[in-house]
Design a protein around this motif. Structure first.
Motif, PDB file in Angstrom:
ATOM      1  N   VAL A 273       1.189   4.560   6.871  1.00 30.63           N
ATOM      2  CA  VAL A 273       1.521   4.009   8.179  1.00 30.63           C
ATOM      3  C   VAL A 273       2.157   5.130   8.989  1.00 30.63           C
ATOM      4  O   VAL A 273       3.064   5.816   8.507  1.00 30.63           O
ATOM      5  CB  VAL A 273       2.505   2.821   8.058  1.00 30.63           C
ATOM      6  CG1 VAL A 273       2.898   2.300   9.418  1.00 30.63           C
ATOM      7  CG2 VAL A 273       1.918   1.718   7.212  1.00 30.63           C
TER       8      VAL A 273
ATOM      9  N   LEU B  77       4.501   6.210  11.820  1.00 31.06           N
ATOM     10  CA  LEU B  77       5.629   5.703  12.606  1.00 31.06           C
ATOM     11  C   LEU B  77       6.070   6.671  13.692  1.00 31.06           C
ATOM     12  O   LEU B  77       7.102   6.469  14.327  1.00 31.06           O
ATOM     13  CB  LEU B  77       6.811   5.382  11.680  1.00 31.06           C
ATOM     14  CG  LEU B  77       6.539   4.360  10.588  1.00 31.06           C
ATOM     15  CD1 LEU B  77       7.802   4.159   9.743  1.00 31.06           C
ATOM     16  CD2 LEU B  77       6.084   3.040  11.172  1.00 31.06           C
TER      17      LEU B  77
ATOM     18  N   LEU C 298       3.820  -4.162   8.067  1.00 32.38           N
ATOM     19  CA  LEU C 298       3.280  -2.911   7.530  1.00 32.38           C
ATOM     20  C   LEU C 298       2.075  -3.190   6.626  1.00 32.38           C
ATOM     21  O   LEU C 298       1.098  -2.448   6.638  1.00 32.38           O
ATOM     22  CB  LEU C 298       4.365  -2.135   6.793  1.00 32.38           C
ATOM     23  CG  LEU C 298       5.531  -1.675   7.670  1.00 32.38           C
ATOM     24  CD1 LEU C 298       6.624  -1.051   6.820  1.00 32.38           C
ATOM     25  CD2 LEU C 298       5.073  -0.736   8.755  1.00 32.38           C
TER      26      LEU C 298
ATOM     27  N   GLN D  99      -0.917  -3.652   8.766  1.00 34.94           N
ATOM     28  CA  GLN D  99      -1.401  -2.362   9.265  1.00 34.94           C
ATOM     29  C   GLN D  99      -2.213  -1.634   8.202  1.00 34.94           C
ATOM     30  O   GLN D  99      -3.280  -1.103   8.484  1.00 34.94           O
ATOM     31  CB  GLN D  99      -0.235  -1.477   9.694  1.00 34.94           C
ATOM     32  CG  GLN D  99       0.258  -1.744  11.083  1.00 34.94           C
ATOM     33  CD  GLN D  99       1.212  -0.659  11.516  1.00 34.94           C
ATOM     34  OE1 GLN D  99       2.406  -0.786  11.325  1.00 34.94           O
ATOM     35  NE2 GLN D  99       0.681   0.400  12.088  1.00 34.94           N
TER      36      GLN D  99
END
Length: 94
Positions: free
Chosen positions: A27, A29, A71, A74
């Motif tokens: 992921v 960020l 998350l 995602q």
């Protein structure tokens, strides 16, 4: 709730996560870091202190955490209605 079992900080403000069901992935960020409550994570040393909180949240401190369900979505590319069937029923009742 999807239970994370492992989290690692990666370069360029990315996280690698693995969940109890075997789902895993990265992921990014970087769009959050430096903004609002995430300003503190601009320091790569602080970002590297990511851990799984006892509540299951992906956390850096008591003040900075992320929802593991968001998350998971995602990482897997799924929609909330794909993994929470009751949401699908609720929206069709409306």
């Amino acid at each position: 709730m999807f239970k994370p079992v492992e989290v690692r900080a990666l370069p360029k403000y990315q996280l690698w996560l693995r969940y109890e069901d075997g789902a895993e992935g990265k992921v990014d960020l970087s769009s959050l870091v430096g903004r609002g409550v995430f300003a503190a994570l601009s320091d790569p040393g602080k970002f590297a202190k990511v851990h799984i909180h006892e509540s299951g949240a992906i956390a850096w401190s008591e003040d900075i955490d992320l929802c593991p369900d968001a998350l998971y979505l995602q990482i897997t590319g799924q929609k909330p209605t794909d993994v929470f069937p009751s949401l699908r029923r609720a929206s069709s009742d409306a």
